[in-house]
Scaffold this active site. Sequence first.
Site, PDB file in Angstrom:
ATOM      1  N   ALA A 236      -6.789   1.954   4.953  1.00 19.72           N
ATOM      2  CA  ALA A 236      -5.999   1.661   4.050  1.00 19.72           C
ATOM      3  C   ALA A 236      -6.310  -0.098   3.776  1.00 19.72           C
ATOM      4  CB  ALA A 236      -4.739   1.064   4.895  1.00 19.72           C
ATOM      5  N   HIS A 237      -5.662  -0.627   2.715  1.00 20.02           N
ATOM      6  CA  HIS A 237      -5.778  -1.646   1.799  1.00 20.02           C
ATOM      7  C   HIS A 237      -5.049  -2.902   2.300  1.00 20.02           C
ATOM      8  CE1 HIS A 237      -5.664  -5.380  -0.949  1.00 20.02           C
ATOM      9  NE2 HIS A 237      -6.598  -4.725  -1.026  1.00 20.02           N
ATOM     10  N   PRO A 238      -5.403  -3.561   3.405  1.00 22.06           N
ATOM     11  CA  PRO A 238      -4.485  -4.885   3.690  1.00 22.06           C
ATOM     12  C   PRO A 238      -3.452  -5.285   3.379  1.00 22.06           C
ATOM     13  CG  PRO A 238      -6.402  -6.233   3.360  1.00 22.06           C
ATOM     14  CD  PRO A 238      -6.496  -4.760   2.334  1.00 22.06           C
ATOM     15  N   ARG A 291       4.489   0.653   6.482  1.00 28.46           N
ATOM     16  CA  ARG A 291       3.624   1.893   6.446  1.00 28.46           C
ATOM     17  C   ARG A 291       3.334   3.232   7.238  1.00 28.46           C
ATOM     18  NH1 ARG A 291      -1.892   0.970   3.601  1.00 28.46           N
ATOM     19  NH2 ARG A 291      -1.629  -1.156   3.203  1.00 28.46           N
TER      20      ARG A 291
END
Lengths: 419, 419
Positions: A236-238, A291
Amino acid sequence: MSDSKNGVKRRLPLEGITVLDFSRVLSGPYCTMVLADLGARVIKVERIGTGDDTRAFGPFVEEESAYFMCFNRGKESIALDFKSPRDRELLERLLDKADVVVENFRPGVMDRLGYGAEQLSRTHPHIVYASISGFGHTGPYKGLPGYDIVVQAMGGLMSLTGWQDGRPARVGTSIGDLGAALFGVIGILAGLYKRSKDAQGTHVDIGMLDCQAALMETAFARFDVEGKVPTRTGDAHPSLAPFESFAAKGGRIVIAAGNDQLFMLMADALEEPQLALDARFLTNDLRVRNRPDMVEAIERITLNRSVDEWLAKLNEAGVPCSPINSVDGLFDHPQLVSRNMFIQVQGKSSRKVKTAGNPIKMSTSPEEDITVTKRAPRVSEHREAILAELMADKGAYEAQCHCEELPESQVKEGHYQFL
Amino acid sequence: MSDSKNGVKRRLPLEGITVLDFSRVLSGPYCTMVLADLGARVIKVERIGTGDDTRAFGPFVEEESAYFMCFNRGKESIALDFKSPRDRELLERLLDKADVVVENFRPGVMDRLGYGAEQLSRTHPHIVYASISGFGHTGPYKGLPGYDIVVQAMGGLMSLTGWQDGRPARVGTSIGDLGAALFGVIGILAGLYKRSKDAQGTHVDIGMLDCQAALMETAFARFDVEGKVPTRTGDAHPSLAPFESFAAKGGRIVIAAGNDQLFMLMADALEEPQLALDARFLTNDLRVRNRPDMVEAIERITLNRSVDEWLAKLNEAGVPCSPINSVDGLFDHPQLVSRNMFIQVQGKSSRKVKTAGNPIKMSTSPEEDITVTKRAPRVSEHREAILAELMADKGAYEAQCHCEELPESQVKEGHYQFL
């Protein structure tokens, strides 16, 4: 290596540039490979006998290193003994011809050989001299050896790579070397451009560790501003969501729909438009915070169909997505094939090796020849040809001087053949 | 931005170069950030009102995006309405001044605006025009959107990153964007160098996917030669051993001692010289094949002392090694500090943001000023100044022409101020 289009002759941008390449293994040779792909003549100066260490690295094609072949395609090779006065004389003639010098020894090694940047800046001030080392030529670590995994670990990149429930992972390719190689090329080309204005060379001092820091994106700013230590986030992208992979029937699919517009398009493509109206997922910020809920909500849908079905739907809707490809399928990837991104490097045997080609596509460059690429050289393969060329140069030079005796010091300054 | 050393004036290599930057988000802005760090003037053309999307990306410093500040430091900003004839006129005057154009829209967008590479090659043939897109401007995927995670997944890099017993991981930094940005800079500088020879611009067409393929190191060659699909190897190098981390007391230490010489030095530093004589570990090839045994043998020793103790011993012996650093310790890292690798970017508020600086250290560049860096612009902050400058240019140009009437077409060709 030239053809024409609409009557305008196409040429590679670095045609006419000569690179004297003292580098070995990966960072330096990748740097000069990029220069060679852009049209520079690269003369690799190798150790007598064994040559570049990577000639002994696998995989092998009939005892020839495919590793070496990939990164040294299109270069010439001359083996020189730095202790032999004759070879040193020869090297100085080569320096007179060189526009660029590249080396990736530990700081001090080239100085001891007599060909350090400081020394050459006096005798050959026109040379753009690039040093690539683990930590650069200054600072308390300058004497330490820096290898790829060392700088990936030291520079923080490993701490960001991998899954939270596993250990930090190395980036699966030697980005410590390759990052330094690319910044090295940039420094060299900037130096050549500057030289076209002021006729002066420069010393480009690249530290692999510095380059890792430069590739950390916003990790430093996030820590500085928020005080939280950035850590690994799996796939995942932060700070973007969704920007990761999701389970589908029989596989996983990557979806990148961080902005709200794309998230709406995604929800429509998944045939669940109400997803975009869910209060938990209204903005990217909310989706990053929620998320786990978002992943669950999306996978409840994506698990019902195959990766290919979702790819078709998402692509049609303009939502960025991808399967997670492994290497085996890529030689037939329609886009990479269409972009001529695979070349075949010829070795000593008839067996060619496939590797990635040049990703810098220029409208003014000749059409790429991907099936028969200039091969990597054998150790010192070009010694005779280079010697003959230097003799011819000397003849031409003496003729040009009407055989006047030039003081050796002046010849050594190397000015005479520049500009 | 200039000082002097030994009486020689230092200058940044791209001083005098003007970049007209239509790019947003990461790949394009990182590319032009590198150009700005090297001395180019970068004029960012932004959407009226909101400007670059990343102005809305966190983390925020008093409502200002630190993300935006990092990658847009030292640039100017002008917001333009492409539908307004007055702004289009202004844009054409800016194109007359520009050496480089950078854009990262999807292929076709700039063409529809009237400023595509093909169009500008006729009106402004001196411009080096760089397009960065997900898949490049040709091929079956050219119309698809390409984001970082998409090209990391599609290009195979994810399949190599992470641990065997976990899922593929994303490289913990946006290497899909940053790789394309660096190849973009290389293409631009190669184009500028070429232009210094033949006075012609070029179109540099960078596809993020292509760049991922170019960064796959030997993965393609290994598959082609050996027929085995390369996969993820945790923190180990696929063909070097040891080249990974080992458990020590209270932490892990990375040791890179792939060649036999270094392996012997390592064995001595670990005070277990017989390790280098073990038949299973005599060569790198054997160590790769017997990796689990090797890890066990090394950890039996390393577990007895702390990471710091081993670092001291291994460094003294000249064996490449490192702790696995997280971001929090790096602002004080002696080598990165000594290399001026952290800069502070000023925002609107008094709070500065720390980020990585320029890793390209050139002997001819001015000393770096790391505490007060030119800040990132507000949306259209420089519109008035740029307008005034264009008016002054026009005045100077007309004066230079002795007020002759020049046909507009000729002015538009943009030749008059080049060379």
